[in-house]
Design a protein around this motif. Structure first.
Motif, PDB file in Angstrom:
ATOM      1  N   VAL A 137      -6.115  -6.564  -4.049  1.00  0.00           N
ATOM      2  CA  VAL A 137      -4.968  -5.926  -3.379  1.00  0.00           C
ATOM      3  C   VAL A 137      -3.886  -5.584  -4.398  1.00  0.00           C
ATOM      4  O   VAL A 137      -3.321  -4.478  -4.392  1.00  0.00           O
ATOM      5  CB  VAL A 137      -4.408  -6.848  -2.267  1.00  0.00           C
ATOM      6  N   MET A 138      -3.593  -6.532  -5.319  1.00  0.00           N
ATOM      7  CA  MET A 138      -2.577  -6.283  -6.355  1.00  0.00           C
ATOM      8  C   MET A 138      -2.978  -5.103  -7.248  1.00  0.00           C
ATOM      9  O   MET A 138      -2.165  -4.223  -7.556  1.00  0.00           O
ATOM     10  CB  MET A 138      -2.390  -7.535  -7.223  1.00  0.00           C
ATOM     11  N   LEU A 139      -4.251  -5.083  -7.648  1.00  0.00           N
ATOM     12  CA  LEU A 139      -4.721  -4.028  -8.547  1.00  0.00           C
ATOM     13  C   LEU A 139      -4.715  -2.671  -7.843  1.00  0.00           C
ATOM     14  O   LEU A 139      -4.261  -1.667  -8.409  1.00  0.00           O
ATOM     15  CB  LEU A 139      -6.133  -4.362  -9.053  1.00  0.00           C
ATOM     16  N   LEU A 140      -5.188  -2.636  -6.592  1.00  0.00           N
ATOM     17  CA  LEU A 140      -5.201  -1.375  -5.835  1.00  0.00           C
ATOM     18  C   LEU A 140      -3.773  -0.867  -5.603  1.00  0.00           C
ATOM     19  O   LEU A 140      -3.508   0.333  -5.701  1.00  0.00           O
ATOM     20  CB  LEU A 140      -5.935  -1.553  -4.501  1.00  0.00           C
ATOM     21  N   ALA A 141      -2.849  -1.801  -5.317  1.00  0.00           N
ATOM     22  CA  ALA A 141      -1.450  -1.406  -5.124  1.00  0.00           C
ATOM     23  C   ALA A 141      -0.878  -0.841  -6.430  1.00  0.00           C
ATOM     24  O   ALA A 141      -0.193   0.194  -6.438  1.00  0.00           O
ATOM     25  CB  ALA A 141      -0.623  -2.606  -4.656  1.00  0.00           C
TER      26      ALA A 141
END
Length: 576
Positions: free
Chosen positions: A218-222
């Motif tokens: 989620v952090m990387l996609l954001a």
């Protein structure tokens, strides 16, 4: 500045070619230690604190071997899809491929698509069958109707070889990234990654590892979504304008380096078409096969299908994983072009990149991080740095878990204890293995600090495609496959993929220092040949096997087929 830009491109190109598959580092040499990045450290500490709390929560739920290996089969398809994407989007998928796009343009996109093509095959051929036949490891599936002792011995060997090469690459990449971004000493960074990974796996097992993967995904996609949005906003959300500016910058760089206007224009346009990545067709096909079919033999990816409650959720998890990974790679292409137009035209950043690249091509990974600094300042730069470290941490935890399960479930419980090991003993062996793997990973990470470790990841993919994939596919789909065929064919694929890689130019010449042109095997990837040897071996030795045991195994195929297609009896059975 122009020379700096040329160095930048050369270094990024080296990484793009060498950083095969998903290692965090390519040809990693001595990197310059940077000033301490406090934003990155604070964000990283926050991430670690959050995930340690998750580990404490997961530890309370981890009571049995099933909880430890597969989170008790209680992960939903959507959650598992995010976790698989988290496992797959490792640091060099993010950093390495964006550097490759910066150097090669369109070819970098082709490279990233190689990783994506394996997923539909996984969805339609294997995902459902994996969940219906397996319990903890891919050997449960491939060896469903085979003699357990020889097959598990082979499966554990294949798994541990893939995990070892992957682990070394990730640990060296972690050390270089953290030394570079956080200002820590290399060995401190490697020990830190090793210690945290052991805590996640030892106490939280698959539950903690899954949630670490999900949070990281989620952090990387954001992060990449924000970067992609900011780059496109700069060009009025016009891809044409972005690509035109990329061509203009590359043309200017070529022109400033003394090329004629015609040559410069040709070099500028070259980034919009294929052809500069892998020179000969056989290498291109072989490399593509390693990327595509390697995915179907990676133990830490296959293991994720046992964490969902049923085959329907297994299919759903591949659908979501493919969606997130596809979205991610589209953004990486935009970020790579953003690096051309933002990093290569910024004197200060071109200098930074040049200084970094001087220390080893693996750190040309800085392309995406410098784009993050351009679009979001120091705070976002710190966030992306922390995400890069979190990425490696999560991938290493998944790898360690698959290695531990190979030793404790395949070797200890099934081979040595003949399937009579109790839960507590198996769990204890798994935790001891985790500690041993962690220590080995840290030591190898320190030993290989200045070595070219890129080939280890391409080797991990080639080994997975040549050793694990042929027995897995044929045992599930071909009724005449036997223990002898699967074991001998699997070992032939394993030995040939390792041997041919060592004899290839990337190892024989670049790593072992032999003179140019002396490599015994002329191609960059062995997969085309070693996969053929693996599949041929499984087929030949199965057809030649006329023993009574082989006849029983062939007779057991219809029952296996019914269970693999319908899931009847799959709920809690061990698969034998």
């Amino acid at each position: 500045m122009n020379k700096h830009l040329q160095h930048t491109l050369a270094g990024a190109l080296t990484l793009g070619l060498a950083g095969t598959a998903m290692a965090a580092g390519g040809d990693v040499g001595e990197t310059a230690k940077q000033a301490t990045n406090w934003t990155a450290i604070i964000l990283f500490v926050a991430f670690v604190a959050g995930t340690l709390w998750i580990t404490k929560w997961a530890a309370a739920k981890t009571r049995s071997a099933a909880d430890f290996y597969t989170a008790g089969g209680g992960i939903t398809g959507f959650q598992n899809g995010l976790a698989i994407a988290g496992d797959y989007m490792s640091a060099a998928s993010f950093l390495g491929i964006s550097a490759s796009v910066m150097a090669n343009g369109y070819d970098g996109l082709i490279y990233s698509i190689g990783f994506l093509v394996g997923w539909p095959i996984l969805t339609f051929l294997l995902a459902e069958r994996l969940r219906n036949l397996g319990k903890f490891t891919f050997a449960d599936v491939a060896g469903y109707r085979f003699a357990q002792t020889p097959f598990r011995a082979f499966a554990a060997s294949g798994t541990l070889v893939v995990v070892a090469f992957y682990l070394i690459a990730q640990m060296v990449g972690a050390g270089q990234l953290i030394k570079l971004l956080f200002g820590l000493d290399y060995w401190v960074a490697v020990v830190l990654v090793g210690a945290l990974m052991m805590i996640y796996v030892l106490f939280g097992g698959m539950t903690a590892t899954t949630w670490v993967q999900i949070i990281k995904a989620v952090m990387l996609l954001a992060g990449v979504s924000f970067m992609g949005f900011m780059i496109m906003a700069r060009y009025g959300f016009s891809f044409e304008a972005l690509f035109a500016d990329g061509v203009r910058v590359r043309t200017e760089i070529a022109s400033n380096s003394g090329k004629s206007p015609e040559e410069a224009a040709k070099l500028g346009l070259a980034i919009m078409g294929p052809g500069g990545f892998i020179k000969d067709p056989i290498s291109a096909i072989s490399f593509g096969m390693a990327l595509m079919f390697g995915t179907l033999g990676l133990p830490h990816i296959l293991m994720r299908f046992f964490t969902v409650p049923d085959a329907k959720e297994a299919r759903k998890s591949v659908f979501w994983a493919t969606t997130w990974i596809g979205y991610f790679y589209i953004l990486i292409f935009i970020i790579g072009f953003g690096a051309i137009t933002m990093v290569l035209t910024n004197p200060e950043m071109a200098d930074t990149a040049k200084g970094v690249i001087k220390g080893g091509a693996g750190t040309a990974n800085m392309a995406a991080v410098l784009v993050a600094k351009s679009v979001g300042g120091d705070v976002f730069y710190g966030f992306i740095s922390a995400v890069a470290f979190a990425t490696i941490l999560a991938v290493v935890a998944g790898l360690t878990l698959s290695g531990a399960s190979a030793v404790s479930h395949d070797l200890y419980a099934t081979v040595f204890k003949q399937g009579k090991a109790d839960n507590a003993a198996e769990l204890k062996v798994s935790r001891i293995t985790t500690i041993c793997l962690g220590i080995v990973a840290v030591l190898l990470g320190i030993v290989f600090e200045k070595q070219n470790i890129a080939f280890m990841v391409s080797l991990a993919f080639a080994v997975a495609a040549s050793a694990n994939f042929p027995p897995l596919l044929l045992s599930v789909l071909w009724k005449d496959c036997t223990t002898k065929g699967a074991v001998i064919g699997g070992f032939l694929g394993l030995i040939s993929s390792v041997g041919l890689t060592i004899l290839s130019p990337s190892v024989w010449e670049a790593t072992l220092g032999n003179p140019a042109g002396s490599a015994w095997f002329p191609y960059t990837s062995p997969a085309l040949f070693s996969m053929a040897i693996g599949f041929g071996g499984v087929w030949l030795f199965s057809v030649l096997d006329k023993s009574g045991q082989a006849a029983k195994e062939r007779a057991a195929f219809p029952a296996q087929q019914v269970r693999s297609e319908t899931g009847l009896g799959a709920s809690g059975a061990s698969g034998h």
